[in-house]
Scaffold this motif. Sequence first.
Motif, mmCIF file in Angstrom:
data_model
loop_
_atom_site.group_PDB
_atom_site.id
_atom_site.type_symbol
_atom_site.label_atom_id
_atom_site.label_comp_id
_atom_site.label_asym_id
_atom_site.label_seq_id
_atom_site.Cartn_x
_atom_site.Cartn_y
_atom_site.Cartn_z
ATOM 1 N N ASN A 65 -13.357 -4.954 -1.105
ATOM 2 C CA ASN A 65 -13.525 -3.501 -1.027
ATOM 3 C C ASN A 65 -13.528 -3.016 0.419
ATOM 4 O OD1 ASN A 65 -13.654 -3.063 -3.809
ATOM 5 N ND2 ASN A 65 -15.843 -3.485 -3.886
ATOM 6 N N PHE A 66 -14.060 -3.817 1.334
ATOM 7 C CA PHE A 66 -14.049 -3.463 2.752
ATOM 8 C C PHE A 66 -12.633 -3.566 3.316
ATOM 9 C CE2 PHE A 66 -14.389 -4.675 7.252
ATOM 10 C CZ PHE A 66 -15.191 -3.661 7.742
ATOM 11 N N ALA A 67 -11.882 -4.554 2.834
ATOM 12 C CA ALA A 67 -10.542 -4.803 3.374
ATOM 13 C C ALA A 67 -9.538 -3.724 2.975
ATOM 14 C CB ALA A 67 -10.038 -6.175 2.907
ATOM 15 N N MET A 68 -9.619 -3.232 1.764
ATOM 16 C CA MET A 68 -8.577 -2.327 1.270
ATOM 17 C C MET A 68 -8.332 -1.118 2.172
ATOM 18 S SD MET A 68 -8.715 -2.316 -2.903
ATOM 19 C CE MET A 68 -10.491 -2.280 -3.130
ATOM 20 N N PRO A 69 -9.357 -0.372 2.582
ATOM 21 C CA PRO A 69 -9.081 0.795 3.436
ATOM 22 C C PRO A 69 -8.613 0.433 4.839
ATOM 23 C CG PRO A 69 -11.438 0.538 3.084
ATOM 24 C CD PRO A 69 -10.764 -0.406 2.155
ATOM 25 N N LEU A 70 -8.789 -0.814 5.249
ATOM 26 C CA LEU A 70 -8.304 -1.215 6.575
ATOM 27 C C LEU A 70 -6.785 -1.096 6.665
ATOM 28 C CD1 LEU A 70 -10.468 -4.382 7.402
ATOM 29 C CD2 LEU A 70 -10.836 -2.000 8.114
ATOM 30 N N PHE A 71 -6.106 -1.281 5.538
ATOM 31 C CA PHE A 71 -4.650 -1.119 5.548
ATOM 32 C C PHE A 71 -4.260 0.324 5.860
ATOM 33 C CE2 PHE A 71 -4.887 -4.926 2.731
ATOM 34 C CZ PHE A 71 -4.100 -5.777 3.503
ATOM 35 N N ASP A 72 -5.025 1.267 5.332
ATOM 36 C CA ASP A 72 -4.726 2.678 5.602
ATOM 37 C C ASP A 72 -4.997 3.040 7.056
ATOM 38 O OD1 ASP A 72 -4.045 3.099 2.915
ATOM 39 O OD2 ASP A 72 -6.150 3.446 2.381
ATOM 40 N N GLU A 73 -5.929 2.313 7.682
ATOM 41 C CA GLU A 73 -6.268 2.575 9.077
ATOM 42 C C GLU A 73 -5.314 1.883 10.049
ATOM 43 O OE1 GLU A 73 -10.277 1.259 9.462
ATOM 44 O OE2 GLU A 73 -10.996 2.492 7.791
ATOM 45 N N SER A 74 -4.531 0.946 9.538
ATOM 46 C CA SER A 74 -3.619 0.204 10.408
ATOM 47 C C SER A 74 -2.527 1.121 10.961
ATOM 48 C CB SER A 74 -2.964 -0.949 9.643
ATOM 49 O OG SER A 74 -1.917 -1.532 10.404
ATOM 50 N N PRO A 75 -2.228 1.037 12.262
ATOM 51 C CA PRO A 75 -1.143 1.838 12.841
ATOM 52 C C PRO A 75 0.229 1.227 12.566
ATOM 53 C CG PRO A 75 -2.149 0.507 14.548
ATOM 54 C CD PRO A 75 -2.957 0.280 13.301
ATOM 55 N N HIS A 76 0.236 0.072 11.902
ATOM 56 C CA HIS A 76 1.485 -0.644 11.654
ATOM 57 C C HIS A 76 1.846 -0.611 10.175
ATOM 58 C CE1 HIS A 76 0.628 -2.068 15.679
ATOM 59 N NE2 HIS A 76 -0.553 -2.489 15.243
ATOM 60 N N ARG A 77 3.111 -0.738 9.896
ATOM 61 C CA ARG A 77 3.581 -0.735 8.513
ATOM 62 C C ARG A 77 4.295 -2.047 8.232
ATOM 63 N NH1 ARG A 77 0.312 2.274 8.847
ATOM 64 N NH2 ARG A 77 0.294 4.542 8.630
ATOM 65 N N GLY A 78 3.854 -2.746 7.200
ATOM 66 C CA GLY A 78 4.413 -4.061 6.912
ATOM 67 C C GLY A 78 5.206 -4.111 5.625
ATOM 68 N N LEU A 79 6.070 -5.113 5.540
ATOM 69 C CA LEU A 79 6.789 -5.372 4.304
ATOM 70 C C LEU A 79 5.830 -5.796 3.198
ATOM 71 C CD1 LEU A 79 9.758 -7.398 5.807
ATOM 72 C CD2 LEU A 79 9.975 -5.240 4.580
ATOM 73 N N ARG A 80 4.744 -6.457 3.617
ATOM 74 C CA ARG A 80 3.737 -6.928 2.668
ATOM 75 C C ARG A 80 2.352 -6.627 3.206
ATOM 76 N NH1 ARG A 80 3.844 -12.208 3.337
ATOM 77 N NH2 ARG A 80 5.393 -12.127 5.014
ATOM 78 N N ARG A 81 1.407 -6.530 2.281
ATOM 79 C CA ARG A 81 -0.004 -6.385 2.650
ATOM 80 C C ARG A 81 -0.775 -7.504 1.976
ATOM 81 N NH1 ARG A 81 -1.820 -0.348 1.293
ATOM 82 N NH2 ARG A 81 -0.975 -0.955 -0.718
ATOM 83 N N VAL A 82 -1.447 -8.328 2.768
ATOM 84 C CA VAL A 82 -2.101 -9.532 2.246
ATOM 85 C C VAL A 82 -3.541 -9.617 2.742
ATOM 86 C CG1 VAL A 82 -2.059 -12.065 2.179
ATOM 87 C CG2 VAL A 82 0.095 -10.784 2.175
#
Length: 283
Positions: free
Chosen positions: A146-163
Amino acid sequence: MRWCVSIGAALVAGAMAGGDVAGIAAPNPGNQLGHQLASKGADPSVDVELILAVDVSYSMDMDELALQREGYAQAIVSREFLQALKTGPNGKIAVTYFEWAASGDQKIIIPWRVIDGPETADAVANEIMKTPIRRASRTSISGAINFAMPLFDESPHRGLRRVIDISGDGPNNNGSPVTAARDAALEKGIVINGLPIMVKEPSYSTMDIDHLDFYYEDCVIGGPGSFVVTIKERDKFKEAIRTKLVLEVAGRMPERPIVPVASKEPRVNCMIGEKIWQDRWGR
């Protein structure tokens, strides 16, 4: 399909010794633009956005915590890892590293960083190693997810995959059920891989369980091409971490899977950690 790999198996020995990443794994079916990219409205700038979620609960002894830290740091600067970087179309990844214990206890050690070669890999590895080791109470895998999921939205980078890459030596015993957190992540197109640590015999005095690898396979991991790498020997700790990161960065999965995940009922009760805690401490 999800898979479990024992690090003791001959999965990577020959290929890694020869530096042939492609030879150790088959293409990961999740290695493609997901719906998350469309929703973000951006072209991918990195091959994977990788979150390293590392268990620091009291069930981990200080030696294990030190091996775990060193394992991630050494893996990131390894020849195999740097070769894996080159296999993606962008040749770089974004990574963040946090430690977790109870449902409300997560600490970011490395904010989002781009690794695109030896210099940036060295910088991240040094940052991991210079942070003092800590331990904390309880084990909340669901809290980590649950802590990790919003970190993707905060990332300034866009990836082909999110792991999300989760390591741990015991089942969830705090916070929401782990399957609820896992399913929420899968709905967002996130892949979860696992690194169950099984170097100690299960003991009544701890929250260790038999078949932690089955628990991770059936209750924790998920998404296209998700897999588990199991650590069953202390001297294989660093090798296991390196193997797992190489597969994740290359966007590949084990070539010769060992154990297919059960497609129906979990082989281990996904609430076993909560049950053990309740039976022993009544809360």
